[in-house]
Motif scaffolding. Structure first.
Motif, mmCIF file in Angstrom:
data_model
loop_
_atom_site.group_PDB
_atom_site.id
_atom_site.type_symbol
_atom_site.label_atom_id
_atom_site.label_comp_id
_atom_site.label_asym_id
_atom_site.label_seq_id
_atom_site.Cartn_x
_atom_site.Cartn_y
_atom_site.Cartn_z
ATOM 1 N N THR A 130 41.238 37.031 41.486
ATOM 2 C CA THR A 130 40.424 36.946 40.271
ATOM 3 C C THR A 130 41.190 37.403 39.042
ATOM 4 N N ASN A 131 42.302 38.110 39.256
ATOM 5 C CA ASN A 131 43.076 38.672 38.150
ATOM 6 C C ASN A 131 42.361 39.809 37.428
ATOM 7 N N ALA A 132 41.252 40.263 37.968
ATOM 8 C CA ALA A 132 40.579 41.401 37.351
ATOM 9 C C ALA A 132 41.483 42.625 37.452
ATOM 10 N N ASP A 133 41.451 43.474 36.431
ATOM 11 C CA ASP A 133 42.310 44.670 36.418
ATOM 12 C C ASP A 133 41.748 45.785 37.271
ATOM 13 N N ILE A 134 40.436 45.761 37.466
ATOM 14 C CA ILE A 134 39.783 46.891 38.138
ATOM 15 C C ILE A 134 39.213 46.408 39.472
ATOM 16 N N ILE A 135 39.566 47.107 40.536
ATOM 17 C CA ILE A 135 39.041 46.730 41.855
ATOM 18 C C ILE A 135 38.144 47.859 42.356
ATOM 19 N N LEU A 136 36.917 47.518 42.676
ATOM 20 C CA LEU A 136 35.984 48.492 43.243
ATOM 21 C C LEU A 136 35.871 48.214 44.737
#
Ligand code: ADP
Ligand code: MG
Length: 313
Positions: A149-155
């Motif tokens: 997803t290229n999201a910077d934050i992974i939960l």
């Protein structure tokens, strides 16, 4: 600049308080490990950060923007759930592609997915379906899907809870690599202290919806804020006892058997592999030390010395 910041977050459900006044902040590229007993509010925190749940009060800042009421898709984050839900009827490749915003050409998309699949060592499985994979492979696909997803934050909410020890090690190594190489910011919920210490730069200890400690990971083990953290965190609880009128804590490995020290009486000896746990009484308080000395028996009188004694404030 903080990447993720929570200001005085509380969450009330009809019957219960899930979170009470929780605050913390982490920087870009840091991993926060969230630990606490079952029901302490760990998943609720993640869901509030993700935007799947609104807090009753308080604010969520992402990259210094107030995102408390923003939609999940606007938060630059991705979520790996406890029960990783891969789509059973889609191939690995399709599962990974599914999470990607559809603004790439077909070629770009293929290159992107193949790069991630190579990185996570699942390239040869791209055309298989989830039921044809082992547990560890499925876990890597779930991670690949989040990374794609290229999201910077992974939960991540207890993503390894159902895996065996060697797989856990493999995947935590991988998460560490991703974090370092891709500069991801990770918030990682676990009830496994070893995972928390391995992955966490910072650790947040929750109990009954309240923050018991938020600090550098190493300090949680050596300098717990209070007896709860001391006894909850670590494979073995810290000894908590009165020493010269003060409430103190000492780890099992920090009590040494010496020639000339404090005389105490051995009340129990437990051997687990090469580790020998010796219980003894000190001023009517039961403490345990860890040693490799093989010749200690119940009833013996030994001399001990405390190192790294931690005084609670
Ligand atoms: P953890 O992940 O640490 O096990 P949770 O965040 O899931 O804990 O839950 C914290 C508390 O909030 C628990 O007491 C739980 O029962 C309660 N809770 C969580 N979600 C809901 C909900 N949707 N409705 C009512 N109570 C909830
Ligand atoms: Mg949970």
């Amino acid at each position: 600049m903080s990447k993720v910041k929570l200001n005085n977050i509380s969450k009330y459900f009809k019957e219960s308080t899930a979170l009470n006044d929780v605050s913390f902040n982490i920087k870009e590229g840091e991993c926060l490990a969230v630990v606490g007993p079952s029901g302490s509010g760990k998943s609720t925190i993640l869901r509030i950060i993700a935007g799947l749940l609104e807090p009753s009060s308080g604010e969520v800042f992402i990259e210094n923007k107030n995102m408390t009421y923003s939609k999940p898709k606007d938060r630059n984050l991705t979520f790996v759930f406890q029960n990783l839900a891969l789509y059973p009827h889609l191939t690995v490749k399709q599962n990974i592609e599914f999470s990607i915003k559809k603004n790439m050409s077909k070629e770009e998309l293929t290159t992107h997915v193949e790069t991630i699949a190579t990185e996570l060592d699942i390239f040869n499985h791209l055309n298989k379906r989830p039921h044809e994979l082992s547990g560890g492979e499925r876990q890597r696909v779930a991670l690949a899907r989040s990374l794609a997803t290229n999201a910077d934050i992974i939960l991540m909410d207890e993503p390894l809870a159902s895996l065996d020890t060697s797989l856990k090690r493999e995947i935590t190594d991988l998460i560490l690599r991703i974090k370092t190489e891709e500069k991801k910011t990770i918030i990682y919920v676990t009830h496994d202290h070893n995972e928390a210490m391995k992955l966490g730069d910072k650790i947040l200890v929750l109990n009954d919806g309240e923050v018991e400690q938020f600090s550098d990971a190493s300090l949680v083990y050596s300098h717990p804020n209070n007896p709860f953290v001391a006894q909850f965190f670590g494979t073995h609880p810290m000894n908590v006892f009165k020493y010269h009128g003060k409430l103190c804590g000492v780890r099992r490995e920090d009590i040494y058997i010496v020639e000339d020290g404090i005389k105490v009486q051995v009340i129990d000896v437990n051997k687990i592999g090469g580790d020998i746990f010796v219980s003894f009484t000190y001023k009517n308080q039961r403490l345990v030390l860890l040693t490799r000395e093989n010749n200690i028996d119940i009833g013996d009188e030994i001399n001990i010395q405390f190192e790294s004694l931690h005084e609670f404030q």
